[in-house]
Motif scaffolding. Structure first.
Motif, mmCIF file in Angstrom:
data_model
loop_
_atom_site.group_PDB
_atom_site.id
_atom_site.type_symbol
_atom_site.label_atom_id
_atom_site.label_comp_id
_atom_site.label_asym_id
_atom_site.label_seq_id
_atom_site.Cartn_x
_atom_site.Cartn_y
_atom_site.Cartn_z
ATOM 1 N N VAL A 150 0.826 -1.204 0.000
ATOM 2 C CA VAL A 150 0.000 0.000 0.000
ATOM 3 C C VAL A 150 0.860 1.255 0.000
ATOM 4 O O VAL A 150 1.767 1.408 0.823
ATOM 5 N N ARG A 151 0.556 2.134 -0.933
ATOM 6 C CA ARG A 151 1.055 3.500 -0.885
ATOM 7 C C ARG A 151 -0.058 4.308 -0.229
ATOM 8 O O ARG A 151 -1.105 4.553 -0.828
ATOM 9 N N GLU A 152 0.174 4.681 1.006
ATOM 10 C CA GLU A 152 -0.866 5.267 1.853
ATOM 11 C C GLU A 152 -1.570 6.435 1.173
ATOM 12 O O GLU A 152 -0.932 7.394 0.723
ATOM 13 N N GLY A 153 -2.892 6.338 1.110
ATOM 14 C CA GLY A 153 -3.698 7.395 0.532
ATOM 15 C C GLY A 153 -3.731 7.399 -0.980
ATOM 16 O O GLY A 153 -4.457 8.200 -1.585
ATOM 17 N N GLN A 154 -2.957 6.487 -1.616
ATOM 18 C CA GLN A 154 -2.942 6.426 -3.079
ATOM 19 C C GLN A 154 -3.729 5.222 -3.599
ATOM 20 O O GLN A 154 -4.643 5.386 -4.398
ATOM 21 N N ASN A 155 -3.354 4.009 -3.139
ATOM 22 C CA ASN A 155 -4.118 2.828 -3.567
ATOM 23 C C ASN A 155 -4.848 2.175 -2.392
ATOM 24 O O ASN A 155 -5.417 1.097 -2.523
ATOM 25 N N GLY A 156 -4.840 2.845 -1.229
ATOM 26 C CA GLY A 156 -5.551 2.300 -0.081
ATOM 27 C C GLY A 156 -5.086 2.921 1.216
ATOM 28 O O GLY A 156 -4.417 3.965 1.217
ATOM 29 N N PHE A 157 -5.414 2.244 2.311
ATOM 30 C CA PHE A 157 -5.084 2.750 3.637
ATOM 31 C C PHE A 157 -4.498 1.626 4.496
ATOM 32 O O PHE A 157 -4.881 0.461 4.358
ATOM 33 N N MET A 158 -3.603 2.010 5.415
ATOM 34 C CA MET A 158 -3.049 1.080 6.387
ATOM 35 C C MET A 158 -3.525 1.462 7.782
ATOM 36 O O MET A 158 -3.672 2.648 8.084
ATOM 37 N N VAL A 159 -3.739 0.449 8.619
ATOM 38 C CA VAL A 159 -4.185 0.672 9.995
ATOM 39 C C VAL A 159 -3.282 -0.127 10.939
ATOM 40 O O VAL A 159 -2.622 -1.083 10.516
ATOM 41 N N PRO A 160 -3.241 0.252 12.215
ATOM 42 C CA PRO A 160 -2.434 -0.528 13.164
ATOM 43 C C PRO A 160 -2.992 -1.951 13.328
ATOM 44 O O PRO A 160 -4.195 -2.184 13.193
#
Length: 369
Positions: free
Chosen positions: A308-318
């Protein structure tokens, strides 16, 4: 050259390593696939690819010393018989026993691929810490026989060096996962209508399945028009999701569909792919969803963060954060314009970094093939 590839599950030679075996074959090498039978279709399918199959009695689960010794002795006999110029092993038991067997059989070129660390590396203290110490020492013994060790992500490589499982001087290569076949997993537009959230996984706690189920329940109450699908086998064991919890999810509107033979239809029918795993090598299911052109919600952890490229192809969470996962999924409900935009970014990213042909080229170069 004569190449032997050793795996711990027969069908994985086709489903996960098939394109790599074909690349080796296309480069002019004689290729053997060595793994447990698991499915009677394995020898026939490998033969159709021009790959020679040899069965070996490796048990994926458990640590029975007698059965593991039997597997080691069988591998030594097999390798002495076929005399490969090089071997490549993947998954824990083939890496450990395959490497030792190759050394004892006099094979000069020994390679391993670390495809993920699994349950044993989930905790380094307490009762599970004892398992971690055992597996760590077994890995150290096996990988000491290797010329080069391949990792699917840089975090696992750094961890192996931190715990001195491999010395700092050991040659390593990061392959960017196993890659994904962009001709097999073709892209499609995100379906119109209310979002469909999909998670494809074995129903295990460390895959983040509990977090997906619980966040889906919260969102289903707020947005009953949305769909939440959990697809995958329910393997019972110490890390499995309880039957009661699965029943609770189903009764509350989360669809638990069980395993499917071909996930492509599921991927094409979904809007967002979700995998809140605690740790991965590089999650193949996420790459398949990216190749289909779907935005991703996953965890900021080893292996997953590579996709994931944050905010580009999705979101990451803890990891283990149900609230953060719920909010990340909700963004696609509140901002549906993100769906196609991020799905297109996933497709661009997967073609750039995770195309199976690029990954295979990296592996063959590491093996000097």
């Amino acid at each position: 050259m004569k190449i032997a590839v050793i795996g711990g599950y027969g069908p994985s030679l086709i489903n996960f390593r098939g394109s790599m075996l074909c690349a080796m074959k296309a480069a002019g090498h004689e290729v053997y696939g060595i793994a447990p039978m698991d499915s009677p279709e394995v020898p026939e399918k490998l033969a159709a690819m021009g790959i020679k199959y040899i069965e070996v009695p490796i048990q994926r689960k458990g640590m029975n010393p007698i059965k593991d010794l039997t597997a080691l002795l069988s591998l030594i006999r097999i390798l002495k018989k076929i005399k490969p110029d090089a071997i490549l092993s993947y998954t824990i038991k083939p890496v450990i026993y395959g490497s030792v067997a190759a050394k004892l059989a006099g094979i000069k070129n020994i390679y391993s691929m670390i495809t993920g660390l699994g349950y044993a590396f989930g905790q380094t203290s307490g009762k599970r810490g004892l398992l971690f110490k055992l597996v760590k020492n077994m890995y150290r013994a096996g990988l000491a026989c290797n010329d080069t060790v391949m990792f699917q992500n840089p975090d696992d490589r750094d961890l192996f060096k931190k715990f001195s499982i491999i010395p700092q001087s050991k040659p390593t290569v990061v392959t960017n996962g196993s890659g994904v076949d962009l001709e097999h997993y073709t892209s499609s537009l995100v379906p119109a209508g209310s979002p469909v959230f999909l998670c494809v996984s074995r129903l295990l706690k460390e895959k983040g399945v509990r977090e997906f189920g619980e966040s889906s329940l919260l969102l289903k109450k707020k947005y009953p028009q949305c769909q939440f699908r959990l697809v995958g086998p329910h393997d019972h064991g110490p890390d499995s999701i309880s039957d009661d919890l699965i029943t609770k999810w189903q009764d509350s509107g989360v669809e638990c569909a069980g395993p499917v033979d071909d996930v492509r239809a599921e991927l094409k029918n979904c809007s967002v792919y979700v995998l809140p795993s605690y740790r991965e090598g590089t999650p193949r299911s996420v790459l398949e969803a990216m190749a289909t052109g779907r935005p991703i919600v996953t965890t900021d952890t080893t292996g997953c963060r590579e996709t994931v490229r944050e905010g580009q192809n999705g979101f990451m969470v803890p990891v283990k954060d149900i609230s953060a996962l719920e909010k990340a999924m909700e963004k696609f409900i509140l901002q549906p314009e993100l769906l196609q935009k991020m799905g297109d970014a996933s497709l661009e990213y997967v073609a750039e970094k995770f195309d199976v042909n690029k990954v295979n080229a990296t592996i063959l170069k590491a093996m000097r093939l």
